[in-house]
Design an enzyme around this catalytic site. Structure first.
Site, PDB file in Angstrom:
ATOM      1  N   THR A 132     -23.877 -20.123  -1.440  1.00  0.00           N
ATOM      2  CA  THR A 132     -24.519 -21.359  -1.871  1.00  0.00           C
ATOM      3  C   THR A 132     -23.950 -21.834  -3.203  1.00  0.00           C
ATOM      4  O   THR A 132     -24.105 -23.009  -3.541  1.00  0.00           O
ATOM      5  CB  THR A 132     -26.037 -21.153  -2.022  1.00  0.00           C
ATOM      6  OG1 THR A 132     -26.269 -19.972  -2.808  1.00  0.00           O
ATOM      7  CG2 THR A 132     -26.697 -20.973  -0.665  1.00  0.00           C
ATOM      8  N   ASP A 133     -23.284 -20.948  -3.944  1.00  0.00           N
ATOM      9  CA  ASP A 133     -22.876 -21.317  -5.308  1.00  0.00           C
ATOM     10  C   ASP A 133     -21.841 -22.433  -5.306  1.00  0.00           C
ATOM     11  O   ASP A 133     -21.969 -23.421  -6.021  1.00  0.00           O
ATOM     12  CB  ASP A 133     -22.399 -20.102  -6.104  1.00  0.00           C
ATOM     13  CG  ASP A 133     -21.261 -19.330  -5.465  1.00  0.00           C
ATOM     14  OD1 ASP A 133     -20.921 -19.592  -4.293  1.00  0.00           O
ATOM     15  OD2 ASP A 133     -20.712 -18.436  -6.150  1.00  0.00           O
ATOM     16  N   SER A 144      -3.977  -3.488 -20.982  1.00  0.00           N
ATOM     17  CA  SER A 144      -3.985  -2.131 -20.455  1.00  0.00           C
ATOM     18  C   SER A 144      -5.364  -1.827 -19.901  1.00  0.00           C
ATOM     19  O   SER A 144      -6.375  -2.355 -20.368  1.00  0.00           O
ATOM     20  CB  SER A 144      -3.601  -1.117 -21.529  1.00  0.00           C
ATOM     21  OG  SER A 144      -4.524  -1.138 -22.603  1.00  0.00           O
ATOM     22  N   ALA A 180     -16.368  -3.651  -3.622  1.00  0.00           N
ATOM     23  CA  ALA A 180     -17.696  -3.410  -3.066  1.00  0.00           C
ATOM     24  C   ALA A 180     -18.587  -4.641  -3.080  1.00  0.00           C
ATOM     25  O   ALA A 180     -19.730  -4.586  -2.646  1.00  0.00           O
ATOM     26  CB  ALA A 180     -18.384  -2.281  -3.839  1.00  0.00           C
ATOM     27  N   GLY A 181     -18.090  -5.760  -3.592  1.00  0.00           N
ATOM     28  CA  GLY A 181     -18.924  -6.953  -3.671  1.00  0.00           C
ATOM     29  C   GLY A 181     -19.906  -6.925  -4.817  1.00  0.00           C
ATOM     30  O   GLY A 181     -20.926  -7.614  -4.776  1.00  0.00           O
ATOM     31  N   LEU A 182     -19.609  -6.141  -5.860  1.00  0.00           N
ATOM     32  CA  LEU A 182     -20.495  -6.043  -7.019  1.00  0.00           C
ATOM     33  C   LEU A 182     -19.911  -6.746  -8.233  1.00  0.00           C
ATOM     34  O   LEU A 182     -20.350  -6.540  -9.358  1.00  0.00           O
ATOM     35  CB  LEU A 182     -20.765  -4.569  -7.348  1.00  0.00           C
ATOM     36  CG  LEU A 182     -21.412  -3.755  -6.228  1.00  0.00           C
ATOM     37  CD1 LEU A 182     -21.609  -2.307  -6.662  1.00  0.00           C
ATOM     38  CD2 LEU A 182     -22.732  -4.369  -5.792  1.00  0.00           C
ATOM     39  N   SER A 183     -18.911  -7.593  -8.007  1.00  0.00           N
ATOM     40  CA  SER A 183     -18.334  -8.447  -9.047  1.00  0.00           C
ATOM     41  C   SER A 183     -17.658  -7.664 -10.166  1.00  0.00           C
ATOM     42  O   SER A 183     -17.857  -7.936 -11.344  1.00  0.00           O
ATOM     43  CB  SER A 183     -19.380  -9.409  -9.624  1.00  0.00           C
ATOM     44  OG  SER A 183     -19.767 -10.332  -8.653  1.00  0.00           O
ATOM     45  N   GLU A 208     -10.795 -17.106 -13.117  1.00  0.00           N
ATOM     46  CA  GLU A 208     -10.823 -16.576 -11.752  1.00  0.00           C
ATOM     47  C   GLU A 208     -10.279 -17.593 -10.748  1.00  0.00           C
ATOM     48  O   GLU A 208      -9.530 -17.242  -9.830  1.00  0.00           O
ATOM     49  CB  GLU A 208     -12.241 -16.157 -11.379  1.00  0.00           C
ATOM     50  CG  GLU A 208     -12.300 -15.378 -10.087  1.00  0.00           C
ATOM     51  CD  GLU A 208     -13.366 -14.302 -10.068  1.00  0.00           C
ATOM     52  OE1 GLU A 208     -13.307 -13.445  -9.169  1.00  0.00           O
ATOM     53  OE2 GLU A 208     -14.249 -14.296 -10.946  1.00  0.00           O
ATOM     54  N   ASP A 247     -21.172 -15.269 -10.275  1.00  0.00           N
ATOM     55  CA  ASP A 247     -20.937 -13.932 -10.821  1.00  0.00           C
ATOM     56  C   ASP A 247     -20.758 -13.975 -12.329  1.00  0.00           C
ATOM     57  O   ASP A 247     -21.283 -13.129 -13.067  1.00  0.00           O
ATOM     58  CB  ASP A 247     -19.698 -13.312 -10.181  1.00  0.00           C
ATOM     59  CG  ASP A 247     -19.801 -13.211  -8.674  1.00  0.00           C
ATOM     60  OD1 ASP A 247     -20.920 -13.341  -8.142  1.00  0.00           O
ATOM     61  OD2 ASP A 247     -18.761 -13.006  -8.023  1.00  0.00           O
TER      62      ASP A 247
END
Length: 363
Positions: free
Chosen positions: A17-18, A47, A104-107, A141, A153
């Site tokens: 939806t974002d 690094s 994992a889709g955890l941003s 991003e 996110d």
């Protein structure tokens, strides 16, 4: 040197939806990425504790560094875009270290770029306000990395508040904390990392976004956020393409579910949000078609083991599932998921609990 941390996130509800100017309800995790910035004599250096080799580039533009690996583009992209905005960025070294699971889709990517932006802003004394910090992280991003994410996110990584989810209006980028008192309700958010591959920068995510934009164009609205639940049947009747109809149905009903969950949480009725979470998963599975067998198996196992609601979280095609589970049932729910995965021939999932934590801050 000042060390900044920015967290990963769980999206409680509100998927895809974002970028449709809609509503989302994520919360920040306790795990995150740290960034430290220091001066150097020449060039820019990135690094990472998770990468074998540092990346050193001349202080040139993005187009002059085509071979920079993706992780370093999140770091160096901050500097490239600041230069594009007229900032004289001196030679710098940026060191990052993350304990957010990747893929994992955890941003993990938002944690990375938000920690770097806050650390660079601090080191250079730029004094960027909340809106400018958010715009820079999102642009890195989208433009420096090429991942077509919508900004949720980054918002929660920057603005998260302990003990709260963050209600985000993705048109205005306005946010407000919403109480998420898990402990007071004797509930736990159990997270299942299915370890199925997950990435935002692949063709499937981009295809969904383009489809939503095309549907909005055909419906004559700025974004699908402008189609309300009351308008949905009429909107669907105006579309000939079945795929676009499914996309519209998911986004419109998902926005409505986010608003419903926010109302319940504002009223202290956390234990009643489970059906909306489960309906969200069904919509992602049947209409948006972004789930995979591992996540569907995890959702079914959690619900059978007593979860009040369960859904995939993140952009889809793998990643994590969350279940809203009574405290007394957490161990049994975890065992049910492991057993279901073993029966299906999937690899061992990783399970952990999550609670809403603070956004970007100095350690």
């Amino acid at each position: 040197m000042t060390r900044w941390i920015a967290p990963g996130r769980i999206n409680l509800i509100g998927e895809h939806t974002d970028y449709n100017d809609g509503f989302v309800l994520p919360f920040a995790l306790a795990v995150g990425c740290t960034a430290v910035v220091s001066s150097r004599d020449d060039g820019w250096a990135a690094s990472s504790a998770q990468e074998a080799d540092p990346v050193v580039v001349d202080r040139t533009g993005l187009d002059d560094a085509p071979d920079v690996p993706a992780w370093a583009r999140y770091v160096l992209g901050v500097l490239w875009l600041l230069v594009d905005r007229g900032v004289d960025v001196p030679p710098l070294a940026i060191e990052v270290d993350s304990d957010v699971p990747t893929g994992a889709g955890l941003s993990s990517s938002a944690a990375l770029v938000c920690s770097v932006v806050r650390a660079v802003d601090d080191h250079l004394g730029l004094g960027l306000d909340d809106d400018a910090l958010f715009a820079l992280t999102r642009d890195v991003e989208n433009d420096a990395v090429g991942a077509p994410t919508g900004g949720m996110d980054q918002l929660v990584s920057l603005r998260g508040l302990e003990g709260h989810a963050l209600f985000c209006d993705m048109r205005s980028n306005d946010t407000r904390p919403v109480p998420l008192d898990l402990a007071g309700s004797d509930l736990t958010v159990l997270v299942v990392d299915t370890r199925a591959p997950h990435t935002h920068a692949d063709g499937e995510y981009g295809a969904r976004r383009r489809g939503c934009e095309e549907a909005a164009r055909l419906l004559g609205v700025p974004a699908l956020r402008d189609v309300t639940a009351a308008d949905l049947d009429d909107a669907l009747a105006r579309l000939d393409d079945e795929e676009l109809r499914r996309y519209v149905r998911h986004v419109v009903t998902e926005d409505d579910r986010v608003l419903s969950v926010v109302r319940l949480l504002d009223e202290g009725r956390l234990e009643e949000i489970g059906p909306a979470l489960t309906a969200s998963h069904a919509s992602m599975r049947d209409d948006f078609r972004i789930t995979v067998p591992e996540v569907d198996t995890a959702v079914d196992a959690l619900l059978a083991a007593g979860a009040l609601g369960a859904r995939m979280t993140g952009g889809g095609f793998g990643g994590c599932v969350i279940g809203l589970v009574p405290d007394a049932d957490v161990d049994a729910a975890g065992e049910a998921v492991r057993s279901a995965f073993a029966d299906a021939g999937f690899g061992e999932p990783d399970l952990f609990t999550a609670a809403p934590s603070a956004g970007a801050r100095v350690l």
